[in-house]
Design a protein around this motif. Structure first.
Motif, short mmCIF file in Angstrom:
data_model
loop_
_atom_site.label_atom_id
_atom_site.label_comp_id
_atom_site.label_asym_id
_atom_site.label_seq_id
_atom_site.Cartn_x
_atom_site.Cartn_y
_atom_site.Cartn_z
N ASP A 153 -86.91 23.15 -53.39
CA ASP A 153 -87.35 21.87 -52.97
C ASP A 153 -87.48 20.90 -54.23
O ASP A 153 -87.65 21.47 -55.15
N GLU A 154 -87.66 19.63 -53.82
CA GLU A 154 -87.77 18.70 -55.24
C GLU A 154 -89.02 19.15 -56.27
O GLU A 154 -89.08 19.02 -57.21
N GLU A 155 -89.99 19.66 -55.42
CA GLU A 155 -91.30 19.75 -56.09
C GLU A 155 -91.14 21.01 -57.04
O GLU A 155 -92.01 21.26 -58.10
N ALA B 38 -80.47 23.16 -60.74
CA ALA B 38 -80.41 22.16 -59.56
C ALA B 38 -81.58 22.33 -58.47
O ALA B 38 -82.31 23.21 -58.73
N THR B 39 -81.68 21.23 -57.71
CA THR B 39 -82.81 21.68 -56.56
C THR B 39 -82.25 21.23 -55.25
O THR B 39 -81.35 20.31 -55.26
N CYS B 40 -82.72 21.71 -54.35
CA CYS B 40 -82.54 21.57 -53.04
C CYS B 40 -83.53 20.31 -52.43
O CYS B 40 -84.32 19.97 -53.05
N GLN B 41 -83.04 19.85 -51.32
CA GLN B 41 -84.19 18.76 -50.59
C GLN B 41 -84.62 19.51 -49.18
O GLN B 41 -83.83 20.15 -48.62
N LYS B 42 -86.00 19.56 -48.99
CA LYS B 42 -86.56 20.19 -47.81
C LYS B 42 -87.03 19.05 -47.08
O LYS B 42 -87.74 17.89 -47.47
N VAL C 280 -88.56 24.49 -41.39
CA VAL C 280 -88.10 23.59 -42.51
C VAL C 280 -86.68 23.42 -42.48
O VAL C 280 -85.83 24.50 -41.95
N GLU C 281 -86.26 22.19 -43.04
CA GLU C 281 -84.61 22.20 -42.98
C GLU C 281 -84.32 21.99 -44.55
O GLU C 281 -84.95 21.44 -45.18
N ILE C 282 -83.32 22.78 -45.02
CA ILE C 282 -82.92 22.72 -46.47
C ILE C 282 -81.61 22.00 -46.54
O ILE C 282 -80.70 22.24 -45.91
N ARG C 283 -81.47 21.22 -47.44
CA ARG C 283 -80.17 20.43 -47.75
C ARG C 283 -79.85 20.77 -49.15
O ARG C 283 -80.59 20.60 -50.20
N LEU C 284 -78.79 21.30 -49.33
CA LEU C 284 -78.24 21.72 -50.83
C LEU C 284 -77.80 20.77 -51.92
O LEU C 284 -77.35 19.77 -51.21
N PRO C 285 -78.22 21.06 -53.12
CA PRO C 285 -77.69 19.99 -53.79
C PRO C 285 -76.12 19.97 -53.87
O PRO C 285 -75.26 20.71 -53.29
N SER D 122 -95.34 31.22 -49.48
CA SER D 122 -96.52 31.50 -48.62
C SER D 122 -95.90 32.12 -47.37
O SER D 122 -95.78 33.45 -46.97
N SER D 123 -95.35 31.18 -46.36
CA SER D 123 -94.81 31.63 -45.07
C SER D 123 -93.42 32.55 -45.45
O SER D 123 -92.94 33.20 -44.55
N GLY D 124 -93.07 32.03 -46.38
CA GLY D 124 -91.35 32.46 -46.78
C GLY D 124 -90.26 31.82 -46.10
O GLY D 124 -89.03 31.75 -46.60
N HIS D 125 -90.66 30.96 -45.46
CA HIS D 125 -89.41 30.24 -44.48
C HIS D 125 -88.66 29.11 -45.43
O HIS D 125 -87.58 29.04 -45.25
N THR D 126 -89.33 28.64 -46.46
CA THR D 126 -88.42 27.67 -47.30
C THR D 126 -87.40 28.41 -48.04
O THR D 126 -86.38 28.06 -48.05
N VAL D 127 -88.04 29.53 -48.67
CA VAL D 127 -87.07 30.35 -49.31
C VAL D 127 -85.83 30.77 -48.51
O VAL D 127 -84.71 31.00 -48.84
N ALA D 128 -86.46 31.46 -47.44
CA ALA D 128 -85.39 32.02 -46.37
C ALA D 128 -84.11 30.94 -46.10
O ALA D 128 -83.23 31.42 -46.08
N ARG D 129 -84.80 29.56 -45.70
CA ARG D 129 -83.67 28.98 -45.32
C ARG D 129 -82.89 28.36 -46.46
O ARG D 129 -81.62 28.10 -46.07
N ALA D 130 -83.37 28.39 -47.64
CA ALA D 130 -82.36 27.97 -48.68
C ALA D 130 -81.49 29.13 -49.13
O ALA D 130 -80.30 28.81 -49.19
N ALA D 131 -82.12 30.38 -48.94
CA ALA D 131 -81.00 31.63 -49.22
C ALA D 131 -79.89 31.38 -48.09
O ALA D 131 -78.73 31.93 -48.48
N GLU D 132 -80.42 31.49 -46.66
CA GLU D 132 -79.30 31.24 -45.85
C GLU D 132 -77.99 30.27 -46.11
O GLU D 132 -76.95 30.45 -45.86
#
Length: 297
Positions: A172-174, A191-195, A203-208, A225-235
């Protein structure tokens, strides 16, 4: 004794690494829990005269609630026994995310916990605290020596060894501050994704707009923490044709089944610093922490 590093049994390994790197004596706190969950702490200093002038307490504040009570008990006891200087090394610092009231009536924990630590300690050292609407740690912990270090350089050293052609990507941008710092040190692309967050685990991830097909990607962030941001980005990355996705983190918080969530998303390797003790720890922070601690002790 002039300086001693005090630690708890569950953090003996990283604390002893820091003591060795900093030339300090390491001593362990004995902790007993009564049936009603009250704590009894016993220090290795039997007499008042045996207390050091400077006491460094190593306590990473993941799962923080009991640990904050531990710090309160330790510091008040030590001050009463003549300890002149108290330094907290908390590689992970809790309660920093709630820095404003997002809804009416919410308690702003950052300034309250920051003030609590400022009342107890003469110096606080941490790594990659969750600061997004303030620029400096002393704005949350109002003391002269509120020191925030970064795990990004240590993560960068490992990434460039393991994946020398990697694309560094923030989920994510952070995360931009960490991936940019690592990229500057290694020369790797970043680069960074958008969350878009819909909830703690939604969470929804938008790729760069970056070519991803066939790329070796390392997702880099301060904490999972929950792992969902990383997981959605990886998928999303794997669906876009990335050859592999690994993860490098400063803080392996991994609440609940977070590690399973991340691995099920297709992530390969997971590397973390030892700021939070975890099976994924691959990078000791002792050399960085010791350098700052030396100037304070």
């Amino acid at each position: 004794m002039t300086s001693v590093l005090l630690h708890f049994p569950d953090e003996a390994a990283p604390a002893c690494r820091l003591a060795e790197a900093g030339g300090l004596v390491a001593c362990e706190v004995e902790c007993h829990r009564f049936p009603d969950e009250e704590l009894k702490l016993t220090l290795p200093f039997a007499e008042a005269g045996a207390f050091p002038e400077t006491l460094v307490i190593y306590r990473s504040l993941d799962r923080p609630n009991d640990k904050l009570i531990e710090l309160l008990l330790l510091v008040r006891h030590a001050r009463g026994r003549g300890v002149k200087r108290l330094i907290l090394v908390a590689p992970y610092l809790a309660y920093m995310r709630q820095d404003i009231a997002f809804h009416a009536g919410e308690v702003v924990s950052q300034t309250i916990i920051g003030g609590f630590l400022a009342d107890l300690f003469d110096a606080v050292i941490t790594v990659d605290p969750h600061l997004h609407r303030i620029e400096r740690l002393d704005q949350a912990i109002p003391i002269a020596h509120a020191i925030a270090l970064s795990g990004a350089p240590r993560l960068a050293e490992l990434i460039v060894q393991k994946r020398p052609q990697a694309l560094l990507l923030g989920p994510d941008e952070e995360a931009l501050q960490w991936v940019a710092q690592a990229a500057e040190l290694t020369g790797l692309d970043y680069a960074t994704c958008q969350k878009v967050r819909h909830g703690d685990r939604d969470v929804e991830i938008r790729l760069p707009d970056t070519p991803l097909a066939g790329r070796t990607v390392v997702l880099m962030d301060d904490v999972a923490s929950s792992g969902h941001t990383v997981a959605r980005a990886a998928e999303a990355l794997l669906a876009a044709g990335a050859a592999s996705v690994d993860v490098a983190l400063t803080h392996a918080l991994f609440a609940g089944n977070a590690l399973e969530v991340i691995r099920n998303a297709g992530v390969g390797e997971i590397w973390s610093t030892d700021c939070i003790a975890h099976e994924s720890n691959a990078i000791p922070m002792a050399p960085v922490l010791a350098g700052v601690l030396a100037a304070l002790t």
